[in-house]
Enzyme design. Structure first.
Site, PDB file in Angstrom:
ATOM      1  CB  CYS A 107     -42.078  -7.353  -7.540  1.00 48.64           C
ATOM      2  SG  CYS A 107     -40.522  -6.812  -7.917  1.00 48.64           S
TER       3      CYS A 107
ATOM      4  CD  GLU B 271     -48.124  -3.510  -9.804  1.00 47.18           C
ATOM      5  OE1 GLU B 271     -47.563  -3.122  -8.573  1.00 47.18           O
ATOM      6  OE2 GLU B 271     -48.358  -4.326 -10.355  1.00 47.18           O
TER       7      GLU B 271
ATOM      8  CG  HIS C 195     -44.467  -3.723 -10.492  1.00 40.04           C
ATOM      9  ND1 HIS C 195     -44.629  -3.777  -9.297  1.00 40.04           N
ATOM     10  CD2 HIS C 195     -42.672  -4.194 -10.516  1.00 40.04           C
ATOM     11  CE1 HIS C 195     -42.971  -4.305  -8.126  1.00 40.04           C
ATOM     12  NE2 HIS C 195     -42.470  -4.336  -9.099  1.00 40.04           N
TER      13      HIS C 195
END
EC number: 6.3.4.2
Length: 534
Positions: A381, A509, A507
């Site tokens: 990001c 994750e 993102h």
């Protein structure tokens, strides 16, 4: 099968581990072949945590459908196969907002709108809506029993047993049994008082999950059972585990899932926990040593701000059979002291997302350090955006390159506000949120990691790569390896003549699990491991 409901409450102290307990129970029930969904009920008045400070709330977890939610939803998704949604997390703010809208429409036919039944009915309606299609719905109530904010939620779940029938509702209370060092003994009184407070509301817990530093002896379990009006076998010890992914195994050993299926009259097969055992074995006994990853960010004093990120890096270690040691470096410290010595000995550098100008120059210095010293780098990001700024400044010689987020009148806005964000003044829920498709360049680091050309990842941002600078950056060696074709947006950038240098606007994750590590984190840790060997 008619949906069964498990309500998870907490007592004595906050941060007692309700989220992990709920997630671990979900993993155990899913291992028994049951379809499980989760939900988190947050008592605060904010509509969602999207505009809350990371220092107050920790990470904001984003779902596929673009909900900005509590970080506990990250636990739920990591421990189960569930893909959660906007329905999986709601707040007092959302409940009151919905009820007031209905009142303005005239839905209540001129009646006096009250907490009971209107607010409690709205809460129950949202719980039922989320539970559709599942065998088990696990609902965690945020906060601690006794908090004034939680009372409407507790009243709503109290009513659930009468509404759905006693055999379809179970109350699990997570409580604390502290060890007093001066007395050299465990104390049950806080648990007794917590359960007493819950019973005064009208809820009798079916199972007590006792958080403690030591194993609860049989006589202490018997004492808790007697004073709290539960069966002795329903008093479950929950000691601190060596790793959070060992919690499902520990709770299974204590008989938690057996108690749940017994009390809810569910026939289910014995759980196959082999995959979880393999995860724990790799965590405890890695075959390829340790890699050291530096996370360079601005919220490092509260690591909960990077919860999913830290877990995803651990998953990358599991995939590569190595231990991942994380060090957190405040990017402002780099600005104040210089970078010399601060990143010595690291095998990989990661710059995560964030908001605001503070610390950005420190991040840019860390990115330059990784690029010039050939250290595997991963930017996420804002980390990806600053990687592009660093490349524009130091490779393309645009000294004044920056993001218009931080300097609106900068001469070379390499990163600028997305077209659809112009004119947006409201902060809450207005970013580019949720899952979007992305097409990868063949042969790129990203494509090799994913093993496919088409992917979908979750986003949370307002600013993007400025396409006016595409040709300049590409002609100077930057690879634009991931594109959102519908909007022609750059989603991934890479430097090909580097061991591993990847920045992504999304993102990743949020989609990583211990049983299924995300491809980019798998590849990043593999590159860091190779960096050690090289």
């Amino acid at each position: 099968m008619k949906t069964k409901f498990i309500f998870v409450t907490g007592g004595v102290v906050s941060s007692i581990g309700k989220g992990l307990a709920a997630a671990s129970l979900g993993a155990l029930l899913e291992a028994r072949g049951l379809r499980v969904t989760h939900q988190k009920l947050d008592p605060y008045i904010n509509v969602d945590p999207g505009t809350m400070s990371p220092f107050q709330h920790g990470e904001v977890f984003v779902t596929d459908d673009g909900a900005e939610t509590d970080l506990d939803l990250g636990h739920y998704e990591r421990y189960t196969s569930a893909r959660l949604s906007k329905k999986s997390n709601f707040t007092t703010g959302q409940v009151y907002f919905s009820v007031i809208e209905k009142e303005r429409r005239g839905d209540y036919l001129g009646g006096t709108v009250q907490v009971i039944p209107h607010i409690t009915d709205e809460i129950k309606s949202k719980i039922l809506d989320n539970a559709k299609g599942s065998d088990i719905a696990i609902i965690e109530i945020g906060g601690t029993v006794g908090d004034i904010e939680s009372l409407p939620f507790l009243e709503a779940i109290r009513q659930f047993k009468a509404d759905r029938g006693a055999g379809n509702v179970l109350y699990l209370h997570v409580t604390l049994v502290p060890f007093i060092k001066t007395a050299d003994e465990l104390k049950t009184k806080p648990t007794q008082h917590s359960v007493k407070e819950l019973r005064e509301i009208g809820i009798q817990p079916d199972i007590l999950l006792c958080r403690c530093e030591q194993d609860l002896p049989r006589e202490m379990k018997a004492k808790i059972a007697l004073f709290c009006n539960v069966e002795e076998k329903a008093v479950i010890t929950s000691m601190d585990a060596e790793h959070i992914y060992a919690v499902p195994l520990a709770l299974h050993k204590e008989g938690l899932d057996e108690q749940v299926v017994e009390k809810l009259n569910i026939w289910a097969k014995a759980p196959d926990l082999t995959p979880w055992q393999q995860v724990v074995d790799k965590l405890m006994h890695p075959g390829h040593g340790k890699v050291r990853i530096a996370i360079v960010g601005k919220y490092v004093n509260l690591t909960e701000s990077y919860k999913s990120l830290a877990e995803a890096l651990t998953h990358g270690g599991i995939a590569n059979d190595c231990r991942v040691h994380l060090s957190y470096l405040d990017s402002e410290k780099i600005e104040q002291e210089g970078i010399d010595g601060l990143l010595d000995g690291v095998d990989g550098i990661l710059v995560p997302g964030g908001f605001g100008e503070r610390g950005t120059e420190g991040k840019i210095k860390a990115i330059e350090y990784a690029r010039t010293r050939k250290i595997p780098f991963f930017g996420i990001c804002l980390g990806m955006q600053m990687a592009v700024v660093e490349y524009a400044r130091n490779v393309c010689h645009l000294d004044d390159a920056f993001s218009s987020e931080f300097k609106q009148d900068c001469a070379n806005p390499i990163i600028h506000l997305m077209e659809e964000q112009k004119g947006v003044s409201r902060k809450g829920g207005t970013m580019r949120l949720g899952a979007y498709p992305c097409t990868l360049a063949k042969g790129s680091f990203a494509q090799k990691a994913y093993g496919t050309l088409d992917i979908s990842e979750r986003h949370r941002h307002r600013y993007e790569f400025n396409n006016d600078y595409r040709d300049l950056l590409v002609s100077n060696g930057l690879i634009l390896s991931g594109i959102y074709k519908e909007g022609d947006l750059v989603e991934i950038v890479e430097i090909p003549d580097h061991p591993w240098f990847v920045g992504c606007q999304f993102h990743p994750e949020f989609k990583s699990k211990p049983l299924n590590p995300h491809p980019l984190f798998r590849a990043f840790i593999a590159a860091a491991l190779h960096n050690i060997k090289a």
